[in-house]
Design a protein around this motif. Structure first.
Motif, PDB file in Angstrom:
ATOM      1  N   GLY A  92       0.823  -1.200   0.000  1.00  0.00           N
ATOM      2  CA  GLY A  92       0.000   0.000   0.000  1.00  0.00           C
ATOM      3  C   GLY A  92       0.856   1.248   0.000  1.00  0.00           C
ATOM      4  N   THR A  93       0.380   2.286  -0.672  1.00  0.00           N
ATOM      5  CA  THR A  93       1.105   3.555  -0.711  1.00  0.00           C
ATOM      6  C   THR A  93       0.133   4.719  -0.749  1.00  0.00           C
ATOM      7  N   ASP A  94       0.629   5.861  -0.367  1.00  0.00           N
ATOM      8  CA  ASP A  94      -0.117   7.111  -0.447  1.00  0.00           C
ATOM      9  C   ASP A  94       0.880   8.237  -0.305  1.00  0.00           C
ATOM     10  N   VAL A  95       0.509   9.409  -0.736  1.00  0.00           N
ATOM     11  CA  VAL A  95       1.333  10.606  -0.563  1.00  0.00           C
ATOM     12  C   VAL A  95       0.598  11.511   0.413  1.00  0.00           C
ATOM     13  N   THR A  96       1.316  12.012   1.405  1.00  0.00           N
ATOM     14  CA  THR A  96       0.733  12.889   2.409  1.00  0.00           C
ATOM     15  C   THR A  96       1.424  14.243   2.360  1.00  0.00           C
ATOM     16  N   GLU A  97       0.644  15.304   2.498  1.00  0.00           N
ATOM     17  CA  GLU A  97       1.206  16.655   2.497  1.00  0.00           C
ATOM     18  C   GLU A  97       1.436  17.126   3.927  1.00  0.00           C
ATOM     19  N   PHE A  98       2.641  17.614   4.195  1.00  0.00           N
ATOM     20  CA  PHE A  98       2.976  18.209   5.484  1.00  0.00           C
ATOM     21  C   PHE A  98       3.459  19.628   5.267  1.00  0.00           C
ATOM     22  N   ARG A  99       2.981  20.542   6.078  1.00  0.00           N
ATOM     23  CA  ARG A  99       3.517  21.900   6.064  1.00  0.00           C
ATOM     24  C   ARG A  99       4.787  21.898   6.906  1.00  0.00           C
ATOM     25  N   ILE A 101       8.013  -0.641   5.989  1.00  0.00           N
ATOM     26  CA  ILE A 101       8.102   0.297   4.885  1.00  0.00           C
ATOM     27  C   ILE A 101       9.201  -0.248   3.973  1.00  0.00           C
ATOM     28  N   VAL A 102       8.852  -0.653   2.771  1.00  0.00           N
ATOM     29  CA  VAL A 102       9.807  -1.296   1.868  1.00  0.00           C
ATOM     30  C   VAL A 102      10.382  -0.340   0.829  1.00  0.00           C
ATOM     31  N   ALA A 103       9.776   0.826   0.686  1.00  0.00           N
ATOM     32  CA  ALA A 103      10.292   1.877  -0.188  1.00  0.00           C
ATOM     33  C   ALA A 103       9.695   3.193   0.284  1.00  0.00           C
ATOM     34  N   TRP A 104      10.406   4.294   0.013  1.00  0.00           N
ATOM     35  CA  TRP A 104       9.899   5.595   0.433  1.00  0.00           C
ATOM     36  C   TRP A 104      10.598   6.701  -0.340  1.00  0.00           C
ATOM     37  N   ASP A 105       9.938   7.833  -0.391  1.00  0.00           N
ATOM     38  CA  ASP A 105      10.518   9.031  -0.980  1.00  0.00           C
ATOM     39  C   ASP A 105       9.877  10.240  -0.323  1.00  0.00           C
ATOM     40  N   VAL A 106      10.653  11.290  -0.169  1.00  0.00           N
ATOM     41  CA  VAL A 106      10.136  12.571   0.327  1.00  0.00           C
ATOM     42  C   VAL A 106      10.496  13.618  -0.712  1.00  0.00           C
ATOM     43  N   SER A 107       9.518  14.421  -1.078  1.00  0.00           N
ATOM     44  CA  SER A 107       9.723  15.405  -2.134  1.00  0.00           C
ATOM     45  C   SER A 107       9.083  16.738  -1.753  1.00  0.00           C
ATOM     46  N   ARG A 108       9.506  17.783  -2.416  1.00  0.00           N
ATOM     47  CA  ARG A 108       8.862  19.096  -2.279  1.00  0.00           C
ATOM     48  C   ARG A 108       7.637  19.202  -3.178  1.00  0.00           C
ATOM     49  N   HIS A 109       7.509  18.245  -4.120  1.00  0.00           N
ATOM     50  CA  HIS A 109       6.396  18.262  -5.069  1.00  0.00           C
ATOM     51  C   HIS A 109       5.882  16.837  -5.272  1.00  0.00           C
ATOM     52  N   PRO A 110       4.570  16.620  -5.165  1.00  0.00           N
ATOM     53  CA  PRO A 110       4.009  15.287  -5.393  1.00  0.00           C
ATOM     54  C   PRO A 110       3.811  15.049  -6.894  1.00  0.00           C
TER      55      PRO A 110
END
Length: 83
Positions: free
Chosen positions: A19-26, A45-54
């Motif tokens: 399962g995956t989802d993108v969450t927005e944090f301020r 968690i088997v993979a992950w990424d953090v970005s400034r843009h989804p």
């Protein structure tokens, strides 16, 4: 697309359901978008990424990380609420 999981997020072994989802944090200087992939069997968690843009670049990075870890014989059912 057919709903294969039908809200059953349990798995009796790893690499069956992901399962995956993108969450927005301020954050202090804008926003951050973490995107984890959770293995519903191992609860890891088997993979992950953090970005400034989804964006699609984030999704490609996430898939590349997942591809490195995915066992050859695995054929997981992916799940996301995105879309």
């Amino acid at each position: 697309m057919e709903n294969l999981l039908n809200r059953d997020f349990t798995a009796d072994r790893p690499w069956v359901k992901l399962g995956t989802d993108v969450t927005e944090f301020r954050v202090a200087d804008g926003k951050a978008y973490p995107a984890p992939v959770c293995d519903m069997g191992s609860k890891e968690i088997v993979a992950w990424d953090v970005s400034r843009h989804p964006d699609m670049a984030q999704q490609w990075r996430l898939l590349a990380m997942l591809e490195e870890k995915l066992p050859e014989d695995a054929d997981p059912i992916p799940h996301s609420d995105m879309g």
